[in-house]
Design a protein around this motif. Structure first.
Motif, short mmCIF file in Angstrom:
data_model
loop_
_atom_site.label_atom_id
_atom_site.label_comp_id
_atom_site.label_asym_id
_atom_site.label_seq_id
_atom_site.Cartn_x
_atom_site.Cartn_y
_atom_site.Cartn_z
N LEU A 39 0.83 -1.22 0.00
CA LEU A 39 0.00 0.00 0.00
C LEU A 39 0.86 1.26 0.00
O LEU A 39 0.57 2.22 -0.71
CB LEU A 39 -0.96 0.00 1.20
N TYR A 40 1.93 1.24 0.79
CA TYR A 40 2.82 2.40 0.84
C TYR A 40 3.42 2.68 -0.54
O TYR A 40 3.43 3.82 -1.01
CB TYR A 40 3.94 2.18 1.87
N LEU A 41 3.91 1.63 -1.20
CA LEU A 41 4.52 1.82 -2.51
C LEU A 41 3.49 2.17 -3.58
O LEU A 41 3.75 3.01 -4.45
CB LEU A 41 5.28 0.56 -2.93
N ALA A 42 2.32 1.55 -3.52
CA ALA A 42 1.29 1.81 -4.54
C ALA A 42 0.72 3.21 -4.40
O ALA A 42 0.58 3.94 -5.40
CB ALA A 42 0.17 0.78 -4.44
N ILE A 43 0.40 3.61 -3.18
CA ILE A 43 -0.23 4.93 -2.99
C ILE A 43 0.81 6.03 -2.90
O ILE A 43 0.79 7.00 -3.65
CB ILE A 43 -1.15 4.90 -1.75
N GLY A 44 1.74 5.88 -1.96
CA GLY A 44 2.73 6.94 -1.76
C GLY A 44 3.75 7.02 -2.87
O GLY A 44 3.98 8.08 -3.45
N GLY A 45 4.38 5.90 -3.17
CA GLY A 45 5.45 5.90 -4.15
C GLY A 45 4.99 6.04 -5.59
O GLY A 45 5.70 6.61 -6.42
N SER A 46 3.80 5.54 -5.90
CA SER A 46 3.35 5.59 -7.29
C SER A 46 2.32 6.68 -7.54
O SER A 46 2.59 7.63 -8.28
CB SER A 46 2.78 4.23 -7.70
N VAL A 47 1.18 6.59 -6.91
CA VAL A 47 0.11 7.55 -7.20
C VAL A 47 0.52 8.97 -6.80
O VAL A 47 0.51 9.89 -7.64
CB VAL A 47 -1.21 7.14 -6.49
N ILE A 48 0.92 9.15 -5.56
CA ILE A 48 1.29 10.50 -5.10
C ILE A 48 2.61 10.94 -5.73
O ILE A 48 2.74 12.07 -6.21
CB ILE A 48 1.35 10.55 -3.56
N GLY A 49 3.59 10.03 -5.74
CA GLY A 49 4.90 10.37 -6.29
C GLY A 49 4.88 10.76 -7.75
O GLY A 49 5.42 11.79 -8.14
N PHE A 50 4.22 9.96 -8.59
CA PHE A 50 4.17 10.27 -10.01
C PHE A 50 3.32 11.51 -10.30
O PHE A 50 3.66 12.31 -11.16
CB PHE A 50 3.65 9.09 -10.83
N THR A 51 2.23 11.67 -9.56
CA THR A 51 1.41 12.86 -9.76
C THR A 51 2.19 14.12 -9.38
O THR A 51 2.14 15.12 -10.09
CB THR A 51 0.10 12.76 -8.96
N ALA A 52 2.95 14.04 -8.28
CA ALA A 52 3.77 15.18 -7.88
C ALA A 52 4.84 15.47 -8.93
O ALA A 52 5.07 16.63 -9.30
CB ALA A 52 4.42 14.92 -6.52
N TYR A 53 5.49 14.42 -9.44
CA TYR A 53 6.52 14.61 -10.46
C TYR A 53 5.93 15.23 -11.72
O TYR A 53 6.51 16.15 -12.31
CB TYR A 53 7.22 13.29 -10.80
N LEU A 54 4.78 14.74 -12.16
CA LEU A 54 4.16 15.29 -13.36
C LEU A 54 3.74 16.75 -13.16
O LEU A 54 3.77 17.54 -14.11
CB LEU A 54 2.98 14.43 -13.79
#
Length: 165
Positions: A71-86
């Motif tokens: 959950l940490y990797l899917a939500i924090g690392g992917s969803v939030i992380g990629f949205t922030a990067y974009l």
């Protein structure tokens, strides 16, 4: 080693193309979160298809440690992380955003030194120096000269004698 180098270069190329596509999508007014969701869905389908073709089995570890990590990797690392990067990519452009990502391993190594007692080797120090110097050179470069000043197509008027213009 050659295959590894090829895969690293191919990954860099895909990353660069992804930056440019993301910048184009944002210029067209497409919402970052939904584009990100579609991209993740396509990526999951492609990776799952590849795994199935290779005969991999899908299993899920139901231990709390695994599920919390997932959950940490899917939500924090992917969803939030990629949205922030974009979002950052939209603000600063694909060129500077790409150089920013080169610093991610530097941050990861710093965290590892302080939280995991990681001891960097001299080769890691050399690599970090190259990363930092490369970023400084690229991000602090002077603006390019115009073609006229490079090839002196239209030299300044002060260099001509008064009667020969």
């Amino acid at each position: 080693m050659i295959i590894g180098l090829f895969l690293a270069l191919l990954g860099t190329w895909f990353f660069s193309v992804g930056n440019l596509v993301s910048a184009r999508n944002q210029k067209q007014g497409l919402p970052t979160a939904s584009v990100n969701a579609w991209a993740m869905l396509y990526g999951a389908i492609i990776v799952s298809t590849f795994a199935l073709l290779r005969g991999a089995s899908f299993t899920l570890d139901l231990s709390p440690v695994y599920l919390i990590s997932l959950l940490y990797l899917a939500i924090g690392g992917s969803v939030i992380g990629f949205t922030a990067y974009l979002t950052v990519l939209h603000w600063v452009g694909p060129e500077k955003a790409a150089y920013m990502t080169v610093l991610f391993p530097v941050v990861a190594l710093t965290i590892s030194v302080f939280l995991e007692a990681y001891v960097p080797t001299p080769m890691i120090g050399v690599g970090l120096a190259f990363v930092l110097c490369g970023n400084l050179l690229v991000l602090k470069r002077r603006p390019p000269k115009s073609m006229e000043t490079v090839f002196e197509i239209n030299p300044p008027a002060a260099t001509h004698p008064p009667g020969n213009r």
